[in-house]
Every structure is written in structure tokens, then in C-alpha cells.
Design a protein around this motif. Sequence first.
Motif, PDB file in Angstrom:
ATOM      1  N   MET A   1       0.905  -1.333   0.035  1.00  0.00           N
ATOM      2  CA  MET A   1       0.025   0.127  -0.131  1.00  0.00           C
ATOM      3  C   MET A   1       0.907   1.347   0.141  1.00  0.00           C
ATOM      4  O   MET A   1       1.865   1.344   0.707  1.00  0.00           O
ATOM      5  N   ASN A   2       0.289   2.208  -0.844  1.00  0.00           N
ATOM      6  CA  ASN A   2       1.126   3.573  -0.843  1.00  0.00           C
ATOM      7  C   ASN A   2       1.208   4.228   0.560  1.00  0.00           C
ATOM      8  O   ASN A   2       0.035   4.603   0.861  1.00  0.00           O
ATOM      9  N   LYS A   3       2.385   4.294   1.458  1.00  0.00           N
ATOM     10  CA  LYS A   3       2.302   4.902   2.512  1.00  0.00           C
ATOM     11  C   LYS A   3       1.706   6.224   2.640  1.00  0.00           C
ATOM     12  O   LYS A   3       1.322   6.845   3.607  1.00  0.00           O
ATOM     13  N   TYR A   4       2.096   7.086   1.478  1.00  0.00           N
ATOM     14  CA  TYR A   4       1.634   8.677   1.321  1.00  0.00           C
ATOM     15  C   TYR A   4       0.000   8.477   1.346  1.00  0.00           C
ATOM     16  O   TYR A   4      -0.504   9.805   1.350  1.00  0.00           O
ATOM     17  N   ALA A   5      -0.570   7.827   0.921  1.00  0.00           N
ATOM     18  CA  ALA A   5      -1.893   7.608   1.122  1.00  0.00           C
ATOM     19  C   ALA A   5      -2.960   7.348   2.273  1.00  0.00           C
ATOM     20  O   ALA A   5      -3.997   7.695   2.328  1.00  0.00           O
ATOM     21  N   ILE A   6      -1.963   7.078   3.452  1.00  0.00           N
ATOM     22  CA  ILE A   6      -2.759   6.704   4.497  1.00  0.00           C
ATOM     23  C   ILE A   6      -1.958   7.454   5.629  1.00  0.00           C
ATOM     24  O   ILE A   6      -2.067   7.303   6.932  1.00  0.00           O
ATOM     25  N   SER A   7      -1.152   8.390   5.362  1.00  0.00           N
ATOM     26  CA  SER A   7      -0.436   9.352   6.281  1.00  0.00           C
ATOM     27  C   SER A   7      -0.453  10.649   5.978  1.00  0.00           C
ATOM     28  O   SER A   7      -0.900  11.072   5.011  1.00  0.00           O
ATOM     29  N   THR A   8      -0.237  11.528   7.122  1.00  0.00           N
ATOM     30  CA  THR A   8      -0.218  12.955   7.150  1.00  0.00           C
ATOM     31  C   THR A   8       1.135  13.486   6.544  1.00  0.00           C
ATOM     32  O   THR A   8       2.095  12.728   6.981  1.00  0.00           O
ATOM     33  N   PRO A   9       1.398  14.547   5.947  1.00  0.00           N
ATOM     34  CA  PRO A   9       2.603  15.368   5.460  1.00  0.00           C
ATOM     35  C   PRO A   9       3.354  15.424   6.592  1.00  0.00           C
ATOM     36  O   PRO A   9       2.982  15.728   7.567  1.00  0.00           O
ATOM     37  N   GLU A  10       4.649  15.523   6.535  1.00  0.00           N
ATOM     38  CA  GLU A  10       5.642  15.902   7.468  1.00  0.00           C
ATOM     39  C   GLU A  10       5.290  17.195   8.303  1.00  0.00           C
ATOM     40  O   GLU A  10       5.166  18.131   7.535  1.00  0.00           O
ATOM     41  N   GLY A  11       5.287  17.241   9.376  1.00  0.00           N
ATOM     42  CA  GLY A  11       4.964  18.288  10.146  1.00  0.00           C
ATOM     43  C   GLY A  11       3.469  18.634  10.461  1.00  0.00           C
ATOM     44  O   GLY A  11       3.082  19.578  11.055  1.00  0.00           O
ATOM     45  N   SER A  12       2.744  17.738  10.019  1.00  0.00           N
ATOM     46  CA  SER A  12       1.274  17.728  10.069  1.00  0.00           C
ATOM     47  C   SER A  12       0.724  16.697  10.991  1.00  0.00           C
ATOM     48  O   SER A  12       1.445  15.726  11.151  1.00  0.00           O
ATOM     49  N   ARG A  13      -0.689  16.901  11.414  1.00  0.00           N
ATOM     50  CA  ARG A  13      -1.194  15.582  12.115  1.00  0.00           C
ATOM     51  C   ARG A  13      -2.747  15.741  12.439  1.00  0.00           C
ATOM     52  O   ARG A  13      -3.339  16.851  11.935  1.00  0.00           O
ATOM     53  N   ASP A  14      -3.276  14.686  12.612  1.00  0.00           N
ATOM     54  CA  ASP A  14      -4.539  14.356  13.130  1.00  0.00           C
ATOM     55  C   ASP A  14      -4.760  14.835  14.360  1.00  0.00           C
ATOM     56  O   ASP A  14      -3.844  14.337  15.135  1.00  0.00           O
ATOM     57  N   ARG A  15      -5.761  15.465  14.841  1.00  0.00           N
ATOM     58  CA  ARG A  15      -6.094  15.780  16.256  1.00  0.00           C
ATOM     59  C   ARG A  15      -7.457  15.018  16.716  1.00  0.00           C
ATOM     60  O   ARG A  15      -8.376  15.314  15.786  1.00  0.00           O
ATOM     61  N   LEU A  16      -7.706  14.340  17.467  1.00  0.00           N
ATOM     62  CA  LEU A  16      -8.743  13.593  17.984  1.00  0.00           C
ATOM     63  C   LEU A  16      -9.178  13.799  19.327  1.00  0.00           C
ATOM     64  O   LEU A  16      -8.425  13.999  20.310  1.00  0.00           O
ATOM     65  N   PHE A  17     -10.430  13.586  19.421  1.00  0.00           N
ATOM     66  CA  PHE A  17     -11.243  13.506  20.798  1.00  0.00           C
ATOM     67  C   PHE A  17     -10.835  14.464  21.542  1.00  0.00           C
ATOM     68  O   PHE A  17     -11.159  15.879  21.561  1.00  0.00           O
ATOM     69  N   ALA A  18     -10.324  14.267  22.570  1.00  0.00           N
ATOM     70  CA  ALA A  18     -10.178  15.188  23.877  1.00  0.00           C
ATOM     71  C   ALA A  18      -9.243  16.204  23.713  1.00  0.00           C
ATOM     72  O   ALA A  18      -9.459  17.269  24.004  1.00  0.00           O
ATOM     73  N   ALA A  19      -8.010  15.839  22.730  1.00  0.00           N
ATOM     74  CA  ALA A  19      -7.164  16.822  22.291  1.00  0.00           C
ATOM     75  C   ALA A  19      -7.966  17.938  21.415  1.00  0.00           C
ATOM     76  O   ALA A  19      -7.502  19.032  21.539  1.00  0.00           O
ATOM     77  N   THR A  20      -8.661  17.530  20.604  1.00  0.00           N
ATOM     78  CA  THR A  20      -9.829  18.373  19.916  1.00  0.00           C
ATOM     79  C   THR A  20     -10.559  19.209  20.578  1.00  0.00           C
ATOM     80  O   THR A  20     -10.555  20.386  20.391  1.00  0.00           O
ATOM     81  N   ARG A  21     -11.254  18.545  21.606  1.00  0.00           N
ATOM     82  CA  ARG A  21     -11.936  19.438  22.558  1.00  0.00           C
ATOM     83  C   ARG A  21     -11.321  20.367  23.203  1.00  0.00           C
ATOM     84  O   ARG A  21     -11.680  21.578  23.339  1.00  0.00           O
TER      85      ARG A  21
END
Length: 394
Positions: A1-21
Motif C-alpha cells: 500500500m502507498n504509505k503517502y495515501a494513509i499518512s499525513t505530510p511531515e509536520g502535520s497531524r490528525d487531532r482526535l477527541f479530547a485533544a480536539t475538545r
Amino acid sequence: MNKYAISTPEGSRDRLFAATRMFRQNERRIRNLFEERGYDEVITPSLEYYDVFVQAGSSIGQEKMYKLTDRNGRLLVMRPDNTTPIARVVTTKLDDEALPLRLYYVQKVHRASSFHRGHSTEVMQAGAELLGAKGMMADLDILTAAFEALAAVKGETFRIELGHAAIYKALISSLDVDADTAERIRSNIENKSYAALGDVLEPFQDREAYHALKAMPTLFGGGEVLEEVSRLTDNSEVLQAVEYLRDLIDAISAAGFGENIMIDLGLVQEIDYYTGMMFRGYMGGAGAPVLVGGRYDSLCAKFGKDIPATGFAIDIDALSESVELKKEVAAQELVFCGADSLKQALDYIHSSKQLAELAPCDTVEEAIVLAQKKGYRTLVTFTNGEMKKMEVQA
């Protein structure tokens, strides 16, 4: 699987749940504080012409800017800074507005970071700018807004470190060195590289500014710092800036923020940008600042209008990471209903004193399983117009 299709660019991230709140909670609190202080929100484009930052003499190197071109081939950048576009707006579109202007923003900046540095390339900033006012009261206005913004997020501890651009500028000017040497001195002060600073200053031991410049990385603390620099130099511009800082600190202390302020005369970052007071804000034990600001009276003039200005920007990402995440209050009730009882169920959820959620289930049995899985304390059911409550067994 192409790793760039399932990851975020360098220096970025997903923010989830409690962190988003936590992130959104801090954003709302800061936004509310700005509006209570009379600041009006502005939104600038995510894309700006590269020339805007060249015109401003931006200290952000072009290697840190994300670039692309428009359909005519003109160079664009993803906004690497919020203050410069606001200066562009003020000088080109707000001629009819009476000064001073109180503006604020909550929007992202994008800067490429060095490889393996671990810095975010996408940062949400909240900032306030006071344009068209100068003097002690204008500086106190923006400083107290900065204090109140950090206090609004309800972190356990925070501090603001205060310096003045004129101190370093006056000392380095009297030393009469070339630009390369001046930058080496500035960089060593910023990084608190005592040995390297001593080496570069060694040829200038007979100059009046030598002792003050050599001591700058150590001039950190309370009022004794101002006394120390006054003993190290007779430079009139330095002494004038020291007296100004003393008056600022006295006023800030009288306003109730004395325990949260320190002096750092080693603040020499972006020294060409700032023209007066400079400050950095820290939350808890964070090693990096969550807030940066100061007076920058020369920026608007680069766009054709000489307007004094002061302001600050808060890194909401870093701020939210510095504030301890409190345990979230989970929903205590799960509400099940049939389609014919939906209004009753919704009315109950909106009026309930407990946190309650609607069960996306078609049967009571499914709702019981969901309640057990999610840890709800109570299952509330609406069937045939009748409401019932049952305790959920773990």
C-alpha cells in the motif's frame, strides 16, 4: 500500500477527541477574550503573493515558505505569518477607519521546518493587533490582553518574559561592527551560547558596550536585571529603554500580573522586526513559547503608511498541549426511542441535567449492548409514549 495515501505530510497531524475538545475550548476562550476587549476579527487569504512578504522585509526565509503559482505564473505562498497580511489590509483597505484599530484573527500559518526538527508546519494562531496607537498605554493595552489570554485558558501557571529591542540595537550600534559579526553576536545571545559569545566579543573588550553585550544571555529575572544592565553601560538609549521597562513592569504589577512577569534582556529574536518592547509567553513547564509579541512600528510604513503598531500571536496548538487535559465528563445516559417517540426523546436530551446521547439503535436489546460497551450509567427508553429508566449493568 502507498504509505503517502494513509499518512499525513511531515509536520502535520490528525487531532482526535479530547485533544480536539481542548483545542476548540482554548480557541473559544481566547476569541471571547479578544471580543470582550473590543477587538474585531479579520480573515485574510490562505494564499498571498510572495511579493507581500518581500515588500515587508520578512524575517521568514523563502526556504520556509510553501510556494505555488497562480494561473498567470505569479509566485504565491501559503500564509507563513499573520501580521504582515494584516498590515497589508490596514494600509490598503481601511483608509476610512478611525485609528486606532483593534483587530484579531484566528487562522493558520504554514512554515516548512528543517528535516528531523519535529516542528509543526501547520500552526493555528490567535492574535491581536493594536494599530495606530503608541506610547505606554498602548503597550499596556496589548500586554494586559496577552496576560488575560493566557489566563483565560485556565492553565495552572504561566509567565510572560519582557524585553526591549532598543537595548541590543543601541549596544550593537555603538560597537560599530559589520553585519556578519553583528548577526553572530545576536545569534549567540539568542541561543545563550556563552563561550561562543565571549569568543566573538573578545576583540572588542576595550569598547563600552562589551560588558553589557557579554552579559545579555544572563540578564534574566526580576527587577535586579534592570539594575545590573544600568551598572554595565552608560548608553543613554539603553538607559532610556531600561527606565521604560521599569515603568511597564510597575503598571503591570499594579494591574495584578506581577507574579506572572519576568525580564529577559536576551530576547533578540527578529530584532530587525521589533522596534520597542518584546515579549514571550510560556505556559506551565513548556520550554518553547506559546505566545510571542511586541511593538513593530516600521512594518506598515513598508506598505506606504507610517502607522505605529503592537500585537502578539498565540500558538493554540502549543498552548493546548501545555495545558493538562482534564478528565472528560462522559455522557451518563443513553436514550433509546422508536421513530414515533423521537420528539419526546430529543426534548428529554435537551432538558436533561445529565449528559445524554441518542442511541442509534433499532431495538432495546441493541441499545443495552451499546450502553454496556460505551459505559453509560443509565438507559432511558421511550416506547409507546412511555418513558422508562434502567441502570446499566457493566
